[in-house]
Design a protein around this motif. Sequence first.
Motif, PDB file in Angstrom:
ATOM      1  N   ILE A 140      -5.118  22.129 -20.622  1.00 21.18           N
ATOM      2  CA  ILE A 140      -3.802  21.964 -19.996  1.00 21.18           C
ATOM      3  C   ILE A 140      -3.498  20.480 -19.779  1.00 21.18           C
ATOM      4  CG2 ILE A 140      -2.478  22.393 -17.888  1.00 21.18           C
ATOM      5  CD1 ILE A 140      -4.008  25.073 -17.666  1.00 21.18           C
ATOM      6  N   ALA A 141      -4.495  19.720 -19.317  1.00 20.13           N
ATOM      7  CA  ALA A 141      -4.285  18.287 -19.074  1.00 20.13           C
ATOM      8  C   ALA A 141      -3.999  17.544 -20.365  1.00 20.13           C
ATOM      9  CB  ALA A 141      -5.520  17.698 -18.386  1.00 20.13           C
ATOM     10  N   VAL A 142      -4.769  17.859 -21.415  1.00 22.63           N
ATOM     11  CA  VAL A 142      -4.562  17.187 -22.700  1.00 22.63           C
ATOM     12  C   VAL A 142      -3.193  17.524 -23.273  1.00 22.63           C
ATOM     13  CG1 VAL A 142      -5.346  17.102 -25.106  1.00 22.63           C
ATOM     14  CG2 VAL A 142      -7.000  16.966 -23.257  1.00 22.63           C
ATOM     15  N   ALA A 143      -2.822  18.792 -23.234  1.00 23.10           N
ATOM     16  CA  ALA A 143      -1.510  19.197 -23.741  1.00 23.10           C
ATOM     17  C   ALA A 143      -0.391  18.546 -22.934  1.00 23.10           C
ATOM     18  CB  ALA A 143      -1.378  20.718 -23.699  1.00 23.10           C
ATOM     19  N   GLY A 144      -0.574  18.458 -21.617  1.00 23.64           N
ATOM     20  CA  GLY A 144       0.431  17.798 -20.785  1.00 23.64           C
ATOM     21  C   GLY A 144       0.585  16.328 -21.108  1.00 23.64           C
ATOM     22  N   LEU A 145      -0.539  15.631 -21.297  1.00 28.67           N
ATOM     23  CA  LEU A 145      -0.477  14.216 -21.658  1.00 28.67           C
ATOM     24  C   LEU A 145       0.181  14.020 -23.024  1.00 28.67           C
ATOM     25  CD1 LEU A 145      -3.988  12.972 -20.461  1.00 28.67           C
ATOM     26  CD2 LEU A 145      -1.757  12.326 -19.517  1.00 28.67           C
ATOM     27  N   ALA A 146      -0.145  14.902 -23.958  1.00 30.16           N
ATOM     28  CA  ALA A 146       0.462  14.802 -25.292  1.00 30.16           C
ATOM     29  C   ALA A 146       1.971  15.035 -25.224  1.00 30.16           C
ATOM     30  CB  ALA A 146      -0.188  15.814 -26.237  1.00 30.16           C
ATOM     31  N   GLY A 147       2.380  16.041 -24.427  1.00 30.32           N
ATOM     32  CA  GLY A 147       3.812  16.300 -24.269  1.00 30.32           C
ATOM     33  C   GLY A 147       4.534  15.132 -23.616  1.00 30.32           C
ATOM     34  N   TRP A 148       3.906  14.544 -22.589  1.00 33.36           N
ATOM     35  CA  TRP A 148       4.507  13.379 -21.928  1.00 33.36           C
ATOM     36  C   TRP A 148       4.661  12.220 -22.908  1.00 33.36           C
ATOM     37  CZ3 TRP A 148       2.187   8.561 -21.200  1.00 33.36           C
ATOM     38  CH2 TRP A 148       2.932   7.666 -20.438  1.00 33.36           C
ATOM     39  N   ALA A 149       3.619  11.971 -23.716  1.00 32.14           N
ATOM     40  CA  ALA A 149       3.688  10.878 -24.690  1.00 32.14           C
ATOM     41  C   ALA A 149       4.783  11.129 -25.717  1.00 32.14           C
ATOM     42  CB  ALA A 149       2.335  10.719 -25.380  1.00 32.14           C
ATOM     43  N   ALA A 150       4.923  12.379 -26.155  1.00 28.00           N
ATOM     44  CA  ALA A 150       5.949  12.708 -27.148  1.00 28.00           C
ATOM     45  C   ALA A 150       7.353  12.516 -26.580  1.00 28.00           C
ATOM     46  CB  ALA A 150       5.770  14.144 -27.624  1.00 28.00           C
ATOM     47  N   LEU A 151       7.542  12.871 -25.304  1.00 28.78           N
ATOM     48  CA  LEU A 151       8.852  12.694 -24.691  1.00 28.78           C
ATOM     49  C   LEU A 151       9.147  11.225 -24.405  1.00 28.78           C
ATOM     50  CD1 LEU A 151       8.840  15.706 -22.197  1.00 28.78           C
ATOM     51  CD2 LEU A 151      10.212  15.471 -24.274  1.00 28.78           C
ATOM     52  N   ALA A 152       8.099  10.470 -24.035  1.00 27.99           N
ATOM     53  CA  ALA A 152       8.296   9.061 -23.694  1.00 27.99           C
ATOM     54  C   ALA A 152       8.565   8.207 -24.929  1.00 27.99           C
ATOM     55  CB  ALA A 152       7.063   8.522 -22.954  1.00 27.99           C
ATOM     56  N   ALA A 153       7.930   8.548 -26.048  1.00 26.58           N
ATOM     57  CA  ALA A 153       8.105   7.751 -27.269  1.00 26.58           C
ATOM     58  C   ALA A 153       8.159   8.687 -28.473  1.00 26.58           C
ATOM     59  CB  ALA A 153       6.966   6.745 -27.421  1.00 26.58           C
ATOM     60  N   PRO A 154       9.275   9.401 -28.653  1.00 26.77           N
ATOM     61  CA  PRO A 154       9.340  10.411 -29.735  1.00 26.77           C
ATOM     62  C   PRO A 154       9.201   9.816 -31.128  1.00 26.77           C
ATOM     63  CG  PRO A 154      11.493  10.080 -28.722  1.00 26.77           C
ATOM     64  CD  PRO A 154      10.497   9.372 -27.859  1.00 26.77           C
ATOM     65  N   ASP A 155       9.803   8.638 -31.366  1.00 28.29           N
ATOM     66  CA  ASP A 155       9.736   8.047 -32.703  1.00 28.29           C
ATOM     67  C   ASP A 155       8.304   7.660 -33.049  1.00 28.29           C
ATOM     68  OD1 ASP A 155      12.438   8.361 -32.928  1.00 28.29           O
ATOM     69  OD2 ASP A 155      12.916   6.320 -32.286  1.00 28.29           O
ATOM     70  N   GLU A 156       7.608   7.023 -32.092  1.00 27.24           N
ATOM     71  CA  GLU A 156       6.221   6.621 -32.339  1.00 27.24           C
ATOM     72  C   GLU A 156       5.323   7.838 -32.535  1.00 27.24           C
ATOM     73  OE1 GLU A 156       8.175   5.429 -30.138  1.00 27.24           O
ATOM     74  OE2 GLU A 156       8.272   3.258 -30.436  1.00 27.24           O
ATOM     75  N   THR A 157       5.590   8.905 -31.784  1.00 25.73           N
ATOM     76  CA  THR A 157       4.777  10.110 -31.914  1.00 25.73           C
ATOM     77  C   THR A 157       4.957  10.754 -33.282  1.00 25.73           C
ATOM     78  OG1 THR A 157       4.987  10.501 -29.538  1.00 25.73           O
ATOM     79  CG2 THR A 157       4.284  12.355 -30.885  1.00 25.73           C
ATOM     80  N   MET A 158       6.190  10.773 -33.775  1.00 28.69           N
ATOM     81  CA  MET A 158       6.443  11.357 -35.088  1.00 28.69           C
ATOM     82  C   MET A 158       5.717  10.605 -36.188  1.00 28.69           C
ATOM     83  SD  MET A 158       8.230  14.079 -34.840  1.00 28.69           S
ATOM     84  CE  MET A 158       8.840  14.289 -36.510  1.00 28.69           C
ATOM     85  N   MET A 159       5.576   9.284 -36.043  1.00 28.22           N
ATOM     86  CA  MET A 159       4.872   8.493 -37.040  1.00 28.22           C
ATOM     87  C   MET A 159       3.357   8.531 -36.832  1.00 28.22           C
ATOM     88  SD  MET A 159       6.787   7.226 -39.401  1.00 28.22           S
ATOM     89  CE  MET A 159       7.499   8.881 -39.381  1.00 28.22           C
ATOM     90  N   ALA A 160       2.942   8.738 -35.575  1.00 26.02           N
ATOM     91  CA  ALA A 160       1.503   8.750 -35.294  1.00 26.02           C
ATOM     92  C   ALA A 160       0.814   9.951 -35.918  1.00 26.02           C
ATOM     93  CB  ALA A 160       1.271   8.739 -33.786  1.00 26.02           C
ATOM     94  N   ALA A 161       1.510  11.096 -35.980  1.00 30.64           N
ATOM     95  CA  ALA A 161       0.892  12.308 -36.527  1.00 30.64           C
ATOM     96  C   ALA A 161       0.518  12.149 -38.004  1.00 30.64           C
ATOM     97  CB  ALA A 161       1.812  13.505 -36.322  1.00 30.64           C
ATOM     98  N   PRO A 162       1.457  11.769 -38.897  1.00 26.66           N
ATOM     99  CA  PRO A 162       1.042  11.586 -40.295  1.00 26.66           C
ATOM    100  C   PRO A 162       0.059  10.432 -40.476  1.00 26.66           C
ATOM    101  CG  PRO A 162       3.317  10.879 -39.973  1.00 26.66           C
ATOM    102  CD  PRO A 162       2.913  11.604 -38.730  1.00 26.66           C
ATOM    103  N   ALA A 163       0.164   9.405 -39.624  1.00 23.31           N
ATOM    104  CA  ALA A 163      -0.792   8.295 -39.725  1.00 23.31           C
ATOM    105  C   ALA A 163      -2.203   8.772 -39.408  1.00 23.31           C
ATOM    106  CB  ALA A 163      -0.384   7.163 -38.779  1.00 23.31           C
TER     107      ALA A 163
END
Length: 209
Positions: free
Chosen positions: A37-60
């Motif tokens: 739950i904590a990991v998923a919450g942190l990942a969701g927060w990061a995705a909401l805080a920086a959506p563009d960077e998150t979209m590029m981080a996944a394929p990278a």
Amino acid sequence: ALALSIGNALSYDVFYKGLYPAAPVSRQLFVARLAIIAVAGLAGWAALAAPDETMMAAPAAFSLAASAFLPALVLGVWWKRATSDAALAGMVAGLVVCLYYMIAPHIIPFLFYESSSFLSDATAAQIATYEGLRYDYYLAGDAAAEAAVLAKWEASARPIANWLGVHGALAGVFAVPVGFVVTVVVTLFTHAPSKDVQRFVEALRARSA
């Protein structure tokens, strides 16, 4: 899948092995669920805080993983002649190419473009702009003018510092084939694995078929 892996690792390796070796299985499961739950919450927060960077981080991340491990995993299971030295060489080569393509266009765009301009997808207009700014830079009369032109020249170099127009996050497109080639070539120049290792690979292949 990643959240489950991280949660189980935190529960078993950190909590059970490191902090509380006498913990019952029920407590381990409770900690693993909290960690997920904590990991998923942190990942969701990061995705909401920086959506563009998150979209590029996944394929990278997938590019890095594939570049380092895919050739060794595939050839290690399906080619019993492959050696450990070759697998290591392929992993290093793939990772180096992947990191180079991800980082170099941003850090050294001039060197990257000049060394492989024949692979760039630059248009005639972009090349003309790049060459014009190069000419202006060397003709600049003072430091201030040089700095101003250099900034524009660098800005014109970054979009064309690429291979076939592939985004840096997808560097595995180039790195994975390099890893396969290096693994095969080094294998052919090293001694074959022992018969025991080859039998183990055959058994592993039979289980995965």
